[in-house]
Scaffold this motif. Structure first.
Motif, mmCIF file in Angstrom:
data_model
loop_
_atom_site.group_PDB
_atom_site.id
_atom_site.type_symbol
_atom_site.label_atom_id
_atom_site.label_comp_id
_atom_site.label_asym_id
_atom_site.label_seq_id
_atom_site.Cartn_x
_atom_site.Cartn_y
_atom_site.Cartn_z
ATOM 1 N N ARG A 173 1.440 18.715 -41.251
ATOM 2 C CA ARG A 173 2.687 18.057 -40.824
ATOM 3 C C ARG A 173 2.835 18.066 -39.311
ATOM 4 O O ARG A 173 2.230 18.903 -38.630
ATOM 5 C CB ARG A 173 3.889 18.762 -41.430
ATOM 6 C CG ARG A 173 3.892 18.662 -42.943
ATOM 7 C CD ARG A 173 5.225 19.094 -43.515
ATOM 8 N NE ARG A 173 5.175 18.992 -44.964
ATOM 9 C CZ ARG A 173 5.897 19.718 -45.789
ATOM 10 N NH1 ARG A 173 6.745 20.620 -45.322
ATOM 11 N NH2 ARG A 173 5.799 19.566 -47.090
ATOM 12 N N THR A 174 3.677 17.169 -38.807
ATOM 13 C CA THR A 174 4.008 17.197 -37.375
ATOM 14 C C THR A 174 4.857 18.426 -37.120
ATOM 15 O O THR A 174 5.810 18.699 -37.849
ATOM 16 C CB THR A 174 4.817 15.932 -37.006
ATOM 17 O OG1 THR A 174 4.064 14.808 -37.444
ATOM 18 C CG2 THR A 174 5.062 15.851 -35.508
ATOM 19 N N LYS A 175 4.482 19.155 -36.085
ATOM 20 C CA LYS A 175 5.174 20.429 -35.857
ATOM 21 C C LYS A 175 6.009 20.376 -34.583
ATOM 22 O O LYS A 175 5.605 19.764 -33.608
ATOM 23 C CB LYS A 175 4.151 21.556 -35.755
ATOM 24 C CG LYS A 175 3.256 21.650 -36.981
ATOM 25 C CD LYS A 175 2.117 22.606 -36.749
ATOM 26 C CE LYS A 175 1.066 22.493 -37.831
ATOM 27 N NZ LYS A 175 0.166 21.341 -37.671
#
Ligand code: IPD
Ligand code: CA
Length: 271
Positions: A30-32
């Motif tokens: 996921r984009t963090k």
């Protein structure tokens, strides 16, 4: 601490590491959210979330033991007889880039005179499902199976891992060590999680690990793993802020590695 309490501390640390590891796994692709980016480092919101989870889980069984963590410390940590030393995500830059080589590191330390020693340690790689554990005085284990350091005695047959920390001083300090060793060992490995590098030394995958400017939470659990697997874990303080220079190895290459370090590299940092 009684041996039953010590065993409970290890079980608790394992449970906490698995909880944080689950969160790491779920979010790997996921984009963090990046909370802070410096020249050679990143700090993620997930670092904080993982430390919060770990702290909560440790407090269920040991509410009186404070936490000294990479993402913040309980002010009581230096005053009590025990403290948890926690690196919620060791290998944050790898993790931020989606590289599945990062770990959770949790150590229980006990006061010994002026300082502390690690009495229980857990390093967990949630991506390979590898869980390293140690209790002082007992053998180190990987997923319950006893492990030992390698038996290599020659530098030219060894695989040595190096860490480059995150400051200019520590990078400059390690480069001569890299330049020297790269021609003299079988392979150098730069993997990006000191806790895992120490677990790999304990398990005989690496023959040694060297870094200057490493912090206590990166190495407290892994150091006990190395010692409990028959290896040598040498640290020297190089700053007031839990900062060390480190040479961990299988014992067989200790003198050779110490010679290289004495001539070419660490200690150094004071920042
Ligand atoms: C870092 C990693 C890296 C080591 C650095 C550490 P972080 O921890 O262990 O391998 O070289 O010194 O600070 O920031 O990923 O938790
Ligand atoms: Ca770390």
């Amino acid at each position: 601490m009684k041996s039953s309490a010590l065993q409970l501390s290890l079980d608790t640390a394992v449970a906490a590491a698995r909880e944080a590891g689950g969160l790491m796994q779920k979010n790997l692709r996921r984009t963090k959210q990046v909370n802070e980016a410096t020249r050679h480092d990143l700090k993620l919101d997930l670092d904080v979330q993982c430390q919060e989870r770990i702290t909560r889980r440790l407090a269920v069984d040991f509410p009186e033991i404070p936490v000294l963590g990479e993402e913040g410390a309980d002010p009581e940590e230096a005053r009590r007889d025990h403290r948890w030393v926690v690196d919620p995500i060791d290998g944050t830059v790898n993790y931020a880039h989606g590289i599945p080589h990062a770990s959770v590191s949790i150590a229980l330390q006990q006061r010994t005179g002026a300082g502390f020693e690690t009495v229980a340690g857990v390093v967990y790689d949630p991506f390979l499902g590898e869980l390293w554990t140690a209790l002082r005085g007992k053998p180190a284990r990987l997923n319950g199976r006893r492990i030992r350091v390698s038996t290599r005695r020659r530098l030219d047959e060894s695989v040595i891992s190096l860490g480059f920390a995150k400051t200019r001083t520590s990078l400059d300090r390690m480069l001569p060590v890299f330049n020297h060793l790269v021609h003299r060992v079988r392979k150098i490995r730069l993997m990006g999680s000191a806790a895992l590098a120490l677990a790999y030394v304990a398990d005989g995958r690496f023959d040694g690990y060297v870094e200057s400017g490493i912090r206590l939470w990166d190495i407290a659990a892994g150091g006990l793993l190395v010692e409990s697997a028959g290896g040598i874990f040498r640290t020297e303080p190089v700053g007031p802020d839990y900062r060390y220079s480190l040479n961990a190895n299988n014992g067989g290459i200790d003198r050779a590695l110490q010679r290289v370090i004495a001539r070419r590299g660490p200690p150094a940092p004071t920042s």
